[in-house]
Design a protein around this motif. Structure first.
Motif, short mmCIF file in Angstrom:
data_model
loop_
_atom_site.label_atom_id
_atom_site.label_comp_id
_atom_site.label_asym_id
_atom_site.label_seq_id
_atom_site.Cartn_x
_atom_site.Cartn_y
_atom_site.Cartn_z
N ALA A 188 -87.18 44.45 -22.31
CA ALA A 188 -85.75 44.25 -22.11
C ALA A 188 -85.32 44.71 -20.72
CB ALA A 188 -84.97 45.01 -23.18
N GLN A 189 -84.08 44.38 -20.37
CA GLN A 189 -83.42 44.90 -19.17
C GLN A 189 -82.41 45.94 -19.63
OE1 GLN A 189 -82.34 41.68 -16.22
NE2 GLN A 189 -82.63 40.41 -18.04
N ILE A 190 -82.50 47.14 -19.10
CA ILE A 190 -81.80 48.27 -19.70
C ILE A 190 -80.96 49.02 -18.67
CG2 ILE A 190 -82.06 50.31 -21.17
CD1 ILE A 190 -85.07 49.41 -21.45
N VAL A 191 -79.75 49.36 -19.07
CA VAL A 191 -78.96 50.37 -18.36
C VAL A 191 -78.73 51.51 -19.33
CG1 VAL A 191 -76.71 50.95 -17.37
CG2 VAL A 191 -77.83 48.81 -16.74
N ILE A 192 -79.03 52.73 -18.90
CA ILE A 192 -78.83 53.89 -19.77
C ILE A 192 -77.82 54.82 -19.12
CG2 ILE A 192 -81.10 53.74 -20.83
CD1 ILE A 192 -81.99 56.06 -19.02
N THR A 193 -77.14 55.59 -19.95
CA THR A 193 -76.15 56.54 -19.45
C THR A 193 -76.15 57.81 -20.29
OG1 THR A 193 -73.84 56.81 -18.76
CG2 THR A 193 -74.23 55.63 -20.82
N ALA A 194 -75.78 58.89 -19.66
CA ALA A 194 -75.56 60.21 -20.27
C ALA A 194 -75.00 61.07 -19.15
CB ALA A 194 -76.85 60.79 -20.84
N ARG A 195 -74.82 62.34 -19.39
CA ARG A 195 -74.22 63.20 -18.37
C ARG A 195 -75.20 63.61 -17.28
NH1 ARG A 195 -72.05 68.06 -21.63
NH2 ARG A 195 -73.92 67.54 -22.82
N LEU A 255 -82.12 50.86 -15.22
CA LEU A 255 -81.20 51.53 -14.31
C LEU A 255 -80.45 52.60 -15.07
CD1 LEU A 255 -79.80 48.23 -12.83
CD2 LEU A 255 -81.31 49.78 -11.59
N PHE A 256 -79.88 53.56 -14.35
CA PHE A 256 -79.09 54.58 -15.01
C PHE A 256 -77.79 54.83 -14.25
CE2 PHE A 256 -81.34 57.12 -11.87
CZ PHE A 256 -80.41 58.09 -11.49
N ILE A 257 -76.80 55.34 -14.99
CA ILE A 257 -75.53 55.74 -14.40
C ILE A 257 -75.05 56.99 -15.12
CG2 ILE A 257 -74.37 54.01 -15.87
CD1 ILE A 257 -72.07 54.03 -13.81
N VAL A 305 -68.87 52.67 -16.81
CA VAL A 305 -70.24 52.44 -17.24
C VAL A 305 -70.45 50.97 -17.63
CG1 VAL A 305 -71.91 52.94 -19.07
CG2 VAL A 305 -70.69 54.81 -17.95
N VAL A 306 -69.52 50.42 -18.39
CA VAL A 306 -69.66 49.01 -18.80
C VAL A 306 -69.63 48.10 -17.57
CG1 VAL A 306 -68.62 47.12 -20.10
CG2 VAL A 306 -68.69 49.42 -21.09
N THR A 307 -68.72 48.36 -16.64
CA THR A 307 -68.64 47.55 -15.42
C THR A 307 -69.95 47.60 -14.65
OG1 THR A 307 -66.25 47.90 -15.23
CG2 THR A 307 -67.42 47.26 -13.23
N GLN A 334 -74.86 44.95 -12.85
CA GLN A 334 -76.29 45.07 -12.56
C GLN A 334 -77.16 44.12 -13.37
OE1 GLN A 334 -77.65 47.03 -10.13
NE2 GLN A 334 -75.54 47.48 -9.55
N LEU A 335 -76.74 43.81 -14.58
CA LEU A 335 -77.54 42.97 -15.46
C LEU A 335 -77.07 41.51 -15.48
CD1 LEU A 335 -77.93 45.38 -18.54
CD2 LEU A 335 -79.50 45.08 -16.59
N GLY A 336 -75.89 41.26 -14.92
CA GLY A 336 -75.36 39.90 -14.93
C GLY A 336 -74.79 39.48 -16.26
#
Length: 288
Positions: free
Chosen positions: A59-66, A87-89, A102-104, A109-111
């Motif tokens: 998959a193509q992944i964006v992950i987030t946390a503090r 990718l991460f943010i 985060v959603v933006t 990044q993923l299109g």
């Protein structure tokens, strides 16, 4: 209600469950290849395991946390495991602007977005409630309001992709339990909001599926440390819990339950209220 009527209800519910299981749609792991996924709360525990499963599926992944420095390590492992993109943010879901940000980022990044996995929670003590109203307010923002914010922001993109949203909940979102009042309140809110949203989307013939994922006690380090002084209940593997969440979204299931006892407990929890309350209050060790 008489005993005979109750037995008929139990039999009917059991039959309905078996029919639902027989009709359980097949899950093709290949369908996750190239999927664009945003996972929250992914620096550790269940969210981290979700990211690794998705990575193995390509998959193509964006992950987030503090904690950005921890996310960076998770992203590197995702790439090593086979993620097409990772990718991460860093974000703090108690900051009102961060859920939208985060959603933006993920969409840019993923299109687009095929899956949104809402999994994050804020730290909360496992203890008798001390009357701290401000903590309840703060936790509601982190554990619930931010879920709503991200959903509102992501829905147009999920609509375009015929995507899925997975809202991670808990057995404590169905059962009133001591020692976790703020947390329990947020999980009840998740069940109410996303269960109702699912109805509205169906009535509007939306392309988006909503899966409310109910989990029991999972063997994450933080969960087991919190409960250890009060209970000997065993935890269940975070990796398996993560996989159940992914499958629920991929199969567009309205609900999922892991482990299976959470399903049966949900069915029978109000069947004999006095017995329910006795069992709950005696599940924990507590000395006043």
């Amino acid at each position: 209600m008489g005993l005979t009527a109750k037995l008929f209800i139990v039999a009917g519910l059991g039959a309905a469950f078996l029919v639902a299981r027989w009709k359980d749609p097949a899950f093709d792991v290949e369908s996750l290849k190239g999927a664009r996924v945003l996972v929250t709360g992914a620096s550790m525990g269940i969210g981290e395991q979700i990211a690794y499963h998705l990575a193995k599926a390509g998959a193509q992944i964006v992950i987030t946390a503090r904690r950005g420095h921890v996310l960076e390590k998770v992203v590197q492992k995702c790439l090593d495991l086979g993620a097409q993109k990772a990718l991460f943010i860093p974000a703090d879901m108690s900051v009102v602007a961060d859920p939208d940000r985060v959603v933006t980022f993920a969409v840019d990044q993923l299109g687009g977005l095929d899956y949104l996995v809402l999994n994050h929670i804020g730290p909360s003590p496992f203890a008798m409630w001390d009357g701290d109203v401000e903590h309840v307010r703060w936790l509601m923002q982190v554990n619930f309001i931010s879920f709503v914010q991200m959903t509102q922001k992501a829905l147009p993109f999920l609509e375009q992709s015929k995507g899925s949203l997975m809202a991670v909940s808990s057995m404590l979102g169905k059962v009133c339990s001591p020692l976790a009042l703020p947390y329990t309140a947020t999980k009840f809110a998740i069940n109410g909001f996303f269960g109702s949203l699912r109805h509205e989307l169906a009535m509007k013939k939306s392309n988006v599926s909503i899966s409310v994922c109910t989990l029991g006690l999972i063997d994450t380090e933080s969960a087991m440390e919190k409960i250890k002084p009060y209970s000997d209940m065993p935890g269940h593997p975070a990796s398996e819990a993560a996989w159940s969440i992914i499958q629920a979204g991929a199969k567009r299931q309205a609900e999922s339950h892991y482990p299976s006892y959470t399903y049966y407990a949900g069915l029978f929890i109000d069947f004999v209220p006095s017995l329910r309350d006795y069992m709950i209050q005696n599940l924990y060790h507590y000395e006043p």
